[in-house]
Each structure stands twice: as C-alpha cells, then as structure tokens.
Design a protein around this motif. Structure first.
Motif, PDB file in Angstrom:
ATOM      1  N   MET A  26      19.298 -36.049  12.749  1.00 56.50           N
ATOM      2  CA  MET A  26      19.955 -36.028  11.445  1.00 56.50           C
ATOM      3  C   MET A  26      20.677 -34.709  11.173  1.00 56.50           C
ATOM      4  N   ASN A  27      20.043 -33.586  11.455  1.00 57.26           N
ATOM      5  CA  ASN A  27      20.631 -32.300  11.111  1.00 57.26           C
ATOM      6  C   ASN A  27      20.419 -31.331  12.270  1.00 57.26           C
ATOM      7  N   VAL A  28      21.479 -30.999  12.966  1.00 60.52           N
ATOM      8  CA  VAL A  28      21.409 -30.150  14.146  1.00 60.52           C
ATOM      9  C   VAL A  28      20.971 -28.734  13.765  1.00 60.52           C
ATOM     10  N   LEU A  29      21.515 -28.208  12.664  1.00 56.39           N
ATOM     11  CA  LEU A  29      21.162 -26.857  12.224  1.00 56.39           C
ATOM     12  C   LEU A  29      19.690 -26.762  11.867  1.00 56.39           C
ATOM     13  N   SER A  30      19.177 -27.760  11.183  1.00 58.09           N
ATOM     14  CA  SER A  30      17.761 -27.761  10.800  1.00 58.09           C
ATOM     15  C   SER A  30      16.852 -27.776  12.019  1.00 58.09           C
ATOM     16  N   ASN A  31      17.173 -28.592  13.000  1.00 63.76           N
ATOM     17  CA  ASN A  31      16.345 -28.657  14.212  1.00 63.76           C
ATOM     18  C   ASN A  31      16.361 -27.341  14.974  1.00 63.76           C
ATOM     19  N   CYS A  32      17.515 -26.686  15.056  1.00 61.21           N
ATOM     20  CA  CYS A  32      17.603 -25.407  15.765  1.00 61.21           C
ATOM     21  C   CYS A  32      16.808 -24.326  15.043  1.00 61.21           C
ATOM     22  N   LEU A  33      16.906 -24.260  13.714  1.00 66.57           N
ATOM     23  CA  LEU A  33      16.189 -23.233  12.971  1.00 66.57           C
ATOM     24  C   LEU A  33      14.685 -23.463  13.018  1.00 66.57           C
ATOM     25  N   LYS A  34      14.258 -24.713  13.022  1.00 66.41           N
ATOM     26  CA  LYS A  34      12.822 -25.004  13.158  1.00 66.41           C
ATOM     27  C   LYS A  34      12.313 -24.589  14.536  1.00 66.41           C
ATOM     28  N   ASN A  92      10.726 -14.058  10.220  1.00 66.39           N
ATOM     29  CA  ASN A  92       9.523 -14.687   9.725  1.00 66.39           C
ATOM     30  C   ASN A  92       9.780 -16.122   9.298  1.00 66.39           C
ATOM     31  N   LYS A  93      10.892 -16.368   8.651  1.00 59.77           N
ATOM     32  CA  LYS A  93      11.192 -17.710   8.171  1.00 59.77           C
ATOM     33  C   LYS A  93      12.689 -17.888   8.125  1.00 59.77           C
ATOM     34  N   CYS A  94      13.145 -19.057   8.534  1.00 60.63           N
ATOM     35  CA  CYS A  94      14.536 -19.436   8.353  1.00 60.63           C
ATOM     36  C   CYS A  94      14.574 -20.941   8.167  1.00 60.63           C
ATOM     37  N   GLY A  95      15.564 -21.403   7.481  1.00 55.65           N
ATOM     38  CA  GLY A  95      15.626 -22.819   7.209  1.00 55.65           C
ATOM     39  C   GLY A  95      16.966 -23.235   6.645  1.00 55.65           C
ATOM     40  N   VAL A  96      17.092 -24.547   6.460  1.00 49.95           N
ATOM     41  CA  VAL A  96      18.298 -25.150   5.928  1.00 49.95           C
ATOM     42  C   VAL A  96      18.034 -25.537   4.487  1.00 49.95           C
ATOM     43  N   TYR A  97      19.015 -25.336   3.654  1.00 54.97           N
ATOM     44  CA  TYR A  97      18.916 -25.746   2.263  1.00 54.97           C
ATOM     45  C   TYR A  97      19.721 -27.029   2.124  1.00 54.97           C
ATOM     46  N   SER A  98      19.022 -28.126   1.854  1.00 54.04           N
ATOM     47  CA  SER A  98      19.678 -29.418   1.803  1.00 54.04           C
ATOM     48  C   SER A  98      19.333 -30.110   0.500  1.00 54.04           C
ATOM     49  N   PRO A  99      20.263 -30.685  -0.200  1.00 55.80           N
ATOM     50  CA  PRO A  99      21.696 -30.816   0.077  1.00 55.80           C
ATOM     51  C   PRO A  99      22.418 -29.496  -0.125  1.00 55.80           C
ATOM     52  N   ARG A 100      23.612 -29.445   0.406  1.00 52.75           N
ATOM     53  CA  ARG A 100      24.384 -28.206   0.369  1.00 52.75           C
ATOM     54  C   ARG A 100      25.037 -28.049  -1.009  1.00 52.75           C
ATOM     55  N   PHE A 101      24.304 -27.410  -1.907  1.00 48.15           N
ATOM     56  CA  PHE A 101      24.780 -27.228  -3.267  1.00 48.15           C
ATOM     57  C   PHE A 101      25.919 -26.221  -3.327  1.00 48.15           C
ATOM     58  N   GLY A 144      32.584 -18.030  -3.900  1.00 53.29           N
ATOM     59  CA  GLY A 144      31.390 -18.858  -3.848  1.00 53.29           C
ATOM     60  C   GLY A 144      31.516 -19.808  -2.676  1.00 53.29           C
ATOM     61  N   GLY A 145      30.644 -20.782  -2.625  1.00 59.72           N
ATOM     62  CA  GLY A 145      30.710 -21.752  -1.544  1.00 59.72           C
ATOM     63  C   GLY A 145      29.536 -22.694  -1.585  1.00 59.72           C
ATOM     64  N   LYS A 146      29.290 -23.336  -0.475  1.00 61.55           N
ATOM     65  CA  LYS A 146      28.151 -24.242  -0.350  1.00 61.55           C
ATOM     66  C   LYS A 146      27.071 -23.554   0.465  1.00 61.55           C
ATOM     67  N   ILE A 147      25.826 -23.721   0.045  1.00 63.69           N
ATOM     68  CA  ILE A 147      24.711 -23.056   0.721  1.00 63.69           C
ATOM     69  C   ILE A 147      24.364 -23.821   1.988  1.00 63.69           C
ATOM     70  N   LEU A 148      24.243 -23.084   3.097  1.00 64.43           N
ATOM     71  CA  LEU A 148      23.831 -23.670   4.378  1.00 64.43           C
ATOM     72  C   LEU A 148      22.349 -23.458   4.629  1.00 64.43           C
ATOM     73  N   GLY A 149      21.896 -22.220   4.519  1.00 67.89           N
ATOM     74  CA  GLY A 149      20.507 -21.927   4.833  1.00 67.89           C
ATOM     75  C   GLY A 149      20.157 -20.498   4.477  1.00 67.89           C
ATOM     76  N   PHE A 150      19.004 -20.059   4.977  1.00 71.62           N
ATOM     77  CA  PHE A 150      18.490 -18.733   4.658  1.00 71.62           C
ATOM     78  C   PHE A 150      17.677 -18.224   5.824  1.00 71.62           C
ATOM     79  N   PHE A 151      17.448 -16.910   5.860  1.00 73.24           N
ATOM     80  CA  PHE A 151      16.514 -16.310   6.811  1.00 73.24           C
ATOM     81  C   PHE A 151      16.025 -14.999   6.228  1.00 73.24           C
TER      82      PHE A 151
END
Length: 172
Positions: A26-34, A92-101, A144-151
């Motif tokens: 479903m989400n390539v970015l999420s799988n890579c960050l996990k 320590n932590k990284c992840g995807v913020y979904s939906p991309r607000f 501004g923009g749409k949020i993808l993720g964080f670390f």
C-alpha cells in the motif's frame, strides 16, 4: 453461508480461491521507514530497502543531510529498485503521516507539537512546490505543503549520565 452449501458455482460468480494469497503493497515510504526503525532497534549496521521510489530516495537524502543515516547505495534491478542503507544508530523513530494533510506556515507549530516530542529534536518532511523539504527549510522559503513524514532522536538519559560523570571527575 459457504458457497459449497448453497450449491452455487463459485467460478460463475467470479470468486476464485487460491492457496497463495499475496499482500498488496500500500505505501512504499511507510514500509521503508518501518524497516529502518526495526533495523535500528535490532542494532543492525545496514538495512536493505525494497521496493523504492523517488519519494523514498528524497526522504533518505534529507535524513542523510541531517546526519540521521549514513551513505546509501541505489541498486537498480530493473524492477522496483533496492537501497542498501548504512545506519548510524542516531535514529529513534521515523514514520509516515497519513493522510497527507495540507500544512500552512501558521499551522506548522501545531503539527510540530503534535508529531514531534520537542521542537528542537526532530524534523517533519513536507512535499512543497519547491520539492521535498524539511520544516525548517519550508519556513525559510515561506511555503507550506503536504506532510509526508517525520524522524527524530530524543535526548537520551545515557548522554545526560555521561555529562554528569564527566563533570564529577573534573571537580576532583
């Protein structure tokens, strides 16, 4: 009720049962960050990420620029590409913020308070009209923009303990 009990032909209804059912990616970015977080927690020095797209590569470049991950090598296998990533042990932590607000400059502080443990510790990655940027660069460019993720990597107690031991040895 079961299809066999009703006597209806399953193939006629368009239902096909297979012994091997594969999960859909479903989400390539999420799988890579996990995969990165799991490898960091396991104490690994390298991790293999696959499949990879342009967003993952740009996200990793931002993490590399902020010195959270080391060098990475892109391996083109003519399918989904692979990345061999060197880990530094700082993440320590990284992840995807979904939906991309959508995030405006005014709303950036509220999202930072919600996502990050502290303002000084982590980064939020945004996709903007200037490309994929972290929140500091987005504020400098007034966009501004749409949020993808964080670390982030929070301040650990071990660093605090080392500082205390260092100062107590100095006093003697």
């Amino acid at each position: 009720r079961c299809v066999q009990e009703t006597g209806i032909n399953a193939e006629y209804m368009g239902i096909y049962y297979s012994k091997e059912q594969k999960m859909v990616l479903m989400n390539v970015l999420s799988n890579c960050l996990k995969a990165i977080v799991n490898a960091e927690r396991a104490g690994k020095r390298q991790v293999l990420l696959r499949p990879v797209n342009k967003i993952v590569i740009k996200f990793l470049r931002i993490m590399q620029k902020k010195k959270f991950v080391g060098e990475f090598e892109i391996v083109d296998d003519r399918r989904g590409k692979k990345i061999v990533l060197d880990l530094l042990g700082r993440l320590n932590k990284c992840g995807v913020y979904s939906p991309r607000f959508d995030i405006t400059i005014k709303g950036m502080d509220r999202i930072m308070d919600y996502v990050l443990p502290s303002r000084q510790i982590g980064y939020i990655v945004l996709t903007t009209t200037y490309g994929i940027l972290d929140h500091e660069e987005a504020v400098k460019k007034q966009t501004g923009g749409k949020i993808l993720g964080f670390f982030y990597q929070p301040f650990e107690f071990t660093h605090f303990r080392k500082c205390l031991l260092y100062t107590s040895d100095d006093a003697d």
